[in-house]
Design a protein around this motif. Structure first.
Motif, PDB file in Angstrom:
ATOM      1  N   ASP A  46       0.518   5.641   1.766  1.00 42.68           N
ATOM      2  CA  ASP A  46       0.756   4.440   0.971  1.00 42.68           C
ATOM      3  C   ASP A  46      -0.467   4.023   0.163  1.00 42.68           C
ATOM      4  O   ASP A  46      -0.383   3.124  -0.682  1.00 42.68           O
ATOM      5  N   ARG A  47      -1.607   4.682   0.403  1.00 36.20           N
ATOM      6  CA  ARG A  47      -2.822   4.408  -0.367  1.00 36.20           C
ATOM      7  C   ARG A  47      -3.252   5.605  -1.214  1.00 36.20           C
ATOM      8  O   ARG A  47      -4.355   5.619  -1.760  1.00 36.20           O
ATOM      9  N   GLY A 106      -5.679   3.936  -8.404  1.00 31.96           N
ATOM     10  CA  GLY A 106      -6.669   4.023  -7.329  1.00 31.96           C
ATOM     11  C   GLY A 106      -8.011   3.440  -7.720  1.00 31.96           C
ATOM     12  O   GLY A 106      -8.400   3.444  -8.894  1.00 31.96           O
ATOM     13  N   PRO A 126      -7.328   2.270  -2.386  1.00 32.92           N
ATOM     14  CA  PRO A 126      -6.339   3.112  -3.062  1.00 32.92           C
ATOM     15  C   PRO A 126      -7.037   4.284  -3.754  1.00 32.92           C
ATOM     16  O   PRO A 126      -8.108   4.116  -4.350  1.00 32.92           O
TER      17      PRO A 126
END
Length: 492
Positions: A140-141, A194, A111
């Protein structure tokens, strides 16, 4: 379509408090919220009194000593820059091929959070949306947090009206002092998810594979590498002479000097953008200092003090070179002020810093963080002395340049200036930028501007240490559709 982050009043208050106070409460020695701390006040006051007393008692002797000290600083800085440049010629940034970057399966990509602080910049938000949409990273990341001051209605409206990336979330930063970029980044860090965090300015155009290249680089590097810095370059280098100088300066800095420092495991003054950090490490060391106006240079040094290293990756982010003289002085004076802020903060515990960095890097710390702005200021003084000589007062100048000072000063002037010009020309030649070679040849005029900015920065350090003087963007000649992307591809 951009969306706005919804938070409760309690969470907003907590995030803002941590953004402002985390470092100065948890680790006050590393905070620039107080300019001088502990032993610094009495020692600097004593030095000032001693200097004034010496100047009154022995004005010529004091002047000779100050000139000799300045010349020594010039010579040490010259030697250090040549050593770094020489190492940088042989140690280029980490290269990750396109195929290697794309070969990482999407499911194995970590992420990623991108923080984009912006203030009063509605005119460049559209560029940001397009740049984020062009990144080759699974949506999506990818988390993109557009950090806007809650009372900046124009930029918020422009961001809400722009379409192009579902990954972008507007984060309204509650207005509070200090109004600085690092405070906004700390606020955004609170909502980040992230494993890797990076910063882009609103006008930046990172090459599309940059995030994947960084992930691949982290996979090859040891665990003590906490930051990967991408190269910065300018997209409007031919707009005028000022942008040409700025581009030549960055070609040398990011192409050779930073890789040279990386090869010697030296602390690296990070760029204000495109530095990619392990989030867990960033939080462990207290995030960014909201009171430091060059939070990037401070963070690079703080990482080194904690035993972490920084690497440089061969991936380019295109920025807007400052094309307006007044705007450029505002920006550069803030950089110089922040370098001195950082030096004052980290010299508070010299013994621990020496132990953490080692003798060579400890000396380099003084030459880079304190020497860069001080030498720019001293240049102005020596040019005035030279003018005094030419205007017919050689006796006054000769008195402060005895032979044992004069010959090292002459060497520094002739060899030092030639070396600085030569390194800039080599950097441009290696980057295939012969069209900007004229800027490297007349770069001494650029140094005059640096001296003016240094004088302003040092004055502001005394009067308004944490005041963030806004740099205005959107002054470049905006490229037509596809031109910026083509230039970015050629730079990668």
């Amino acid at each position: 379509m951009t969306s706005e982050l919804v938070v409760t009043d309690t969470e907003r208050t907590l995030a803002l408090d941590r953004a402002i106070n985390s470092l100065r409460v948890d680790d006050p020695v590393h905070s620039a919220s107080v300019a001088l701390m502990g032993w610094q006040k009495p020692v600097f006051a004593a030095l000032a009194v001693a200097l004034i007393g010496s100047a009154v008692w022995q004005p010529v002797g004091t002047a000779v000593a100050l000139v000799a000290l300045s010349v020594l600083g010039y010579l040490l800085t010259l030697c250090d820059r040549v050593l770094i440049f020489r190492r940088g010629l042989a140690s280029r940034p980490i290269t990750i091929a396109d195929d290697e970057a794309r070969a990482i399966p999407d499911a194995e990509l970590p992420p990623y959070t991108i923080l984009v602080p912006a203030f009063h910049e509605p005119e460049v938000v559209g560029n940001l949306i397009r740049a984020m949409a062009a990144l080759e990273y699974p949506p999506d990341r990818l988390q993109v947090l557009l950090l806007l001051e809650a009372d900046d209605e124009a930029t918020i409206a422009a961001a809400c009206a722009t379409t192009g990336s579902d990954a972008i979330t507007i984060v309204a930063v509650p207005p509070a002092q200090p109004r600085t970029k690092p405070k906004a980044c700390n606020y955004g860090l609170h909502f980040s998810d992230g494993d890797i965090v990076t910063i882009y300015d609103a006008e930046d155009l990172p090459e599309p594979l940059q995030l994947r290249r960084v992930v691949a680089a982290f996979g090859q590097l040891p665990e003590d590498v906490a930051c990967v810095q991408a190269k910065l370059a300018y997209r409007n280098e031919r707009q005028n002479l000022l942008t040409a100088w700025f581009t030549a300066e960055y070609a040398l800095w990011f192409g050779y000097l930073l890789p040279g420092m990386m090869a010697r495991n030296s602390p690296i003054p990070l760029g204000g953008t495109s530095n990619h950090l392990r989030r867990e490490v960033l939080r462990r060391i207290g995030g960014w200092d909201p009171f430091n106006v060059t939070e990037d240079a401070d963070l690079g040094l703080r990482l080194a003090g904690y035993g972490y290293r920084t690497a440089v990756v061969d991936s380019v982010t295109l920025e807007e070179a400052n094309s307006d003289l007044v705007n450029w002085v505002r920006q550069r004076s803030r950089w110089y002020k922040g370098y001195l802020q950082t030096w004052l903060v980290h010299i508070r515990r010299p013994g621990l810093l020496l132990k953490a960095l080692g003798l060579r890097n400890f000396i380099r710390y003084h030459l880079v963080w304190a020497g860069t702005p001080l030498i720019a200021l001293v240049n102005l003084i020596f040019w005035l002395v030279t003018a005094l000589w030419l205007l017919g007062h050689p006796a006054a100048v000769t008195a402060v340049f005895p032979w044992y000072v004069y010959f090292p000063a002459l060497f520094s002037m002739v060899i030092g200036n030639f070396t600085a010009i030569y390194m800039g020309m080599v950097a441009l030649r290696e980057d295939d930028r012969a069209d900007l070679m004229y800027a490297a040849l007349i770069v001494p005029l650029y140094w005059v501007l640096m001296s003016v900015a240094a004088a302003k920065g040092i004055y502001q350090l005394i009067r308004q240490a944490s005041y963030w003087e806004k740099t205005f963007h959107g002054l470049d000649i905006q490229p037509h559709d596809g031109e910026a992307e083509a230039e970015l591809a050629s730079s990668a």
